[in-house]
Scaffold this motif. Structure first.
Motif, PDB file in Angstrom:
ATOM      1  N   ASN A   1       0.756  -1.536  -0.111  1.00  0.00           N
ATOM      2  CA  ASN A   1      -0.152   0.049   0.002  1.00  0.00           C
ATOM      3  C   ASN A   1       0.816   1.208   0.061  1.00  0.00           C
ATOM      4  O   ASN A   1       0.654   2.382  -0.696  1.00  0.00           O
TER       5      ASN A   1
ATOM      6  N   ASN B   1       0.544   4.240  -2.894  1.00  0.00           N
ATOM      7  CA  ASN B   1       0.257   5.569  -2.417  1.00  0.00           C
ATOM      8  C   ASN B   1       1.283   6.445  -2.967  1.00  0.00           C
ATOM      9  O   ASN B   1       1.044   7.556  -3.327  1.00  0.00           O
TER      10      ASN B   1
ATOM     11  N   GLU C   1       1.082   7.158  -6.086  1.00  0.00           N
ATOM     12  CA  GLU C   1      -0.134   8.133  -6.606  1.00  0.00           C
ATOM     13  C   GLU C   1       0.475   9.745  -6.668  1.00  0.00           C
ATOM     14  O   GLU C   1       0.033  10.508  -7.301  1.00  0.00           O
TER      15      GLU C   1
ATOM     16  N   GLN D   1      -7.195   3.681   4.972  1.00  0.00           N
ATOM     17  CA  GLN D   1      -6.851   2.497   4.721  1.00  0.00           C
ATOM     18  C   GLN D   1      -6.202   1.692   5.644  1.00  0.00           C
ATOM     19  O   GLN D   1      -6.411   0.506   5.962  1.00  0.00           O
TER      20      GLN D   1
ATOM     21  N   ARG E   1      -4.825   3.854 -16.349  1.00  0.00           N
ATOM     22  CA  ARG E   1      -5.634   4.205 -15.011  1.00  0.00           C
ATOM     23  C   ARG E   1      -7.234   4.549 -14.999  1.00  0.00           C
ATOM     24  O   ARG E   1      -7.891   4.443 -14.105  1.00  0.00           O
TER      25      ARG E   1
ATOM     26  N   ASP F   1     -10.063   2.949 -12.881  1.00  0.00           N
ATOM     27  CA  ASP F   1     -10.882   3.745 -11.852  1.00  0.00           C
ATOM     28  C   ASP F   1     -12.276   3.255 -12.114  1.00  0.00           C
ATOM     29  O   ASP F   1     -13.292   3.295 -10.945  1.00  0.00           O
TER      30      ASP F   1
ATOM     31  N   VAL G   1     -12.829   0.505 -10.144  1.00  0.00           N
ATOM     32  CA  VAL G   1     -13.008   0.693  -8.662  1.00  0.00           C
ATOM     33  C   VAL G   1     -14.237   1.225  -8.383  1.00  0.00           C
ATOM     34  O   VAL G   1     -15.030   0.786  -7.327  1.00  0.00           O
ATOM     35  N   SER G   2     -14.871   2.148  -9.268  1.00  0.00           N
ATOM     36  CA  SER G   2     -16.425   2.565  -8.979  1.00  0.00           C
ATOM     37  C   SER G   2     -17.294   1.187  -9.127  1.00  0.00           C
ATOM     38  O   SER G   2     -18.256   1.016  -8.212  1.00  0.00           O
TER      39      SER G   2
ATOM     40  N   HIS H   1     -15.682   3.821  -1.351  1.00  0.00           N
ATOM     41  CA  HIS H   1     -14.912   4.138  -2.530  1.00  0.00           C
ATOM     42  C   HIS H   1     -13.419   3.728  -2.146  1.00  0.00           C
ATOM     43  O   HIS H   1     -12.672   3.068  -2.891  1.00  0.00           O
TER      44      HIS H   1
ATOM     45  N   SER I   1     -12.884  -0.061  -1.781  1.00  0.00           N
ATOM     46  CA  SER I   1     -12.903  -0.552  -2.998  1.00  0.00           C
ATOM     47  C   SER I   1     -11.507  -0.356  -3.879  1.00  0.00           C
ATOM     48  O   SER I   1     -10.983  -1.199  -4.427  1.00  0.00           O
ATOM     49  N   ARG I   2     -10.886   0.755  -3.596  1.00  0.00           N
ATOM     50  CA  ARG I   2      -9.584   1.089  -4.012  1.00  0.00           C
ATOM     51  C   ARG I   2      -8.490   0.227  -3.521  1.00  0.00           C
ATOM     52  O   ARG I   2      -7.683  -0.344  -4.074  1.00  0.00           O
TER      53      ARG I   2
ATOM     54  N   ARG J   1      -6.488  -2.314  -5.670  1.00  0.00           N
ATOM     55  CA  ARG J   1      -5.221  -2.245  -5.544  1.00  0.00           C
ATOM     56  C   ARG J   1      -4.408  -3.445  -5.243  1.00  0.00           C
ATOM     57  O   ARG J   1      -3.173  -3.940  -5.866  1.00  0.00           O
TER      58      ARG J   1
END
Lengths: 208, 208
Positions: free
Chosen positions: A166, A170, A173, A195, B128, B132, B135-136, B157, B160-161, B165
């Motif tokens: 993770n 991150n 990102e 998270q 990406r 996304d 994820v939604s 959300h 879910s990420r 991930r």
DNA sequence: AGGATCAGTGAACGTGTGTTCACCAAAGCA
DNA sequence: TGCTTTGGTGAACACACGTTCACTGATCCT
């Protein structure tokens, strides 16, 4: 093994470093695998042939770069562990530190995050090895936490992987984040915090 | 808008597909960004100039490849959702499915996992975006689970990420896995199962 | 049947690449 | 002081690359 340095050695070290820095910059812009020996040499202000005085190939330069980056990262984490506040509020602090550290060492993180999976075989291998070391180190720290102290070492390793994984995600990102968007930054930091909290919540009910 | 196909259109579609497949294979071997137009053309059994009858550039070929891969992945997940057993034991089943699916569509997963972060700007962006979307979509499914039904949409959300991930990270591991090592495979599957279980454990105590 | 369409050809171009080599001049050392 | 070591030079090479162009021959359409 002498501490006295020649002017020659010093100058050599300086251009070697210039080559590494040039490669790091170019990797951030276009990826390491897309970066050519000639580009590196040019940005370091040196003729292509001079490259060979320092590295046998781009692969070798890549390995040296991995070492330098993880050196930076390790030093950073050592510093963070010295800070007493960090140990008290591990989660909040590490989310904070993560975003901050990535911002300040963007090039290093970007290199590791990108080339971990995208780049040349040998560089990828080296990064995976270093990250495995990280997982093991973090596992030692985690094993001392309440709720975890009685877990099997496999389970501790598992959760350590979860955390490092993770962290890397991150970091990716933040690296990918456009310049000058403090709102996005706060969003990522908050996401990371949540998270980690969610994962930690599961600790007390875990049975292998 | 006619369903009748020319022999010409058919042949064109066939070489287009050959170009895509060739690019996918080469991407698996050496990465998409390191793959040249000429290599793709050669493997597809076509002269370099013929490439331009189908794509304007390698970037465009990359985008088409992203579309094709995510098409495969979506179809796969749709099938999995039809299986009634899956809904009952979501965690165990999805760990199983994940490893199995990655093995059977290794090239697709490898492409997505690698180029998500390593490759060309435009391909990265497209992947990406698709992730996304994933994820939604997963967030909608998760929102119906017990313990989660009252969460804020932001929290759903977030989790879910966390799942996607981890799915990507596990897929990376399977992709990177050497051929013919069922022990490693079982280890990854078991790790994925535990990680998901740990995360799910936190659900019932979560407060935003 | 016969002209239009078009996927695929093969040769050519300019450019960037990794790697080599003899060479130089400054630093090191005796 | 004079010989040696060595980091950096500049030219040259063979090669792979993306892109262009006039072309060909099978398929399509009327």
């Amino acid at each position: 093994m002498s501490d006295v340095v020649n002017a020659r050695q010093l100058q050599k070290e300086r251009t070697r470093s210039a080559l590494l820095t040039a490669a790091l910059e170019l990797s951030q812009e276009q990826g390491f695998a897309q970066t050519s020996l000639r580009q590196v040499a040019k940005r370091a202000g040196v003729v292509p042939a001079a490259f060979y005085r320092h590295f046998d190939s781009m692969d070798e330069l890549g390995l040296a770069l991995v070492e330098r980056c993880f050196g930076t990262l390790r030093a950073m984490i050592r510093d963070a562990q010295r800070d007493p506040e960090v140990f008290d509020h591990i989660i909040d602090a590490s989310a904070e530190i993560l975003v901050e550290a990535v911002k300040n060492n963007k090039a290093d993180f970007a290199f590791v995050a990108r080339e971990r999976v995208g780049g040349s075989e040998v560089v990828r291998e080296a990064i995976r090895h270093e990250l495995d070391l990280f997982v093991s180190e973090l596992a030692v720290v985690l094993a001392r936490l309440p709720n975890i102290e009685r877990w099997s070492s496999e389970d501790v390793h598992m959760v350590s992987r979860l955390f490092v994984r993770n962290m890397v995600a991150n970091a990716e990102e933040v690296v990918e984040m456009p310049e000058g968007r403090p709102d996005l930054e706060a969003q990522i930091r908050e996401g990371a915090r949540r998270q980690m909290r969610l994962i930690v919540l599961g600790f007390k009910d875990w049975r292998s």
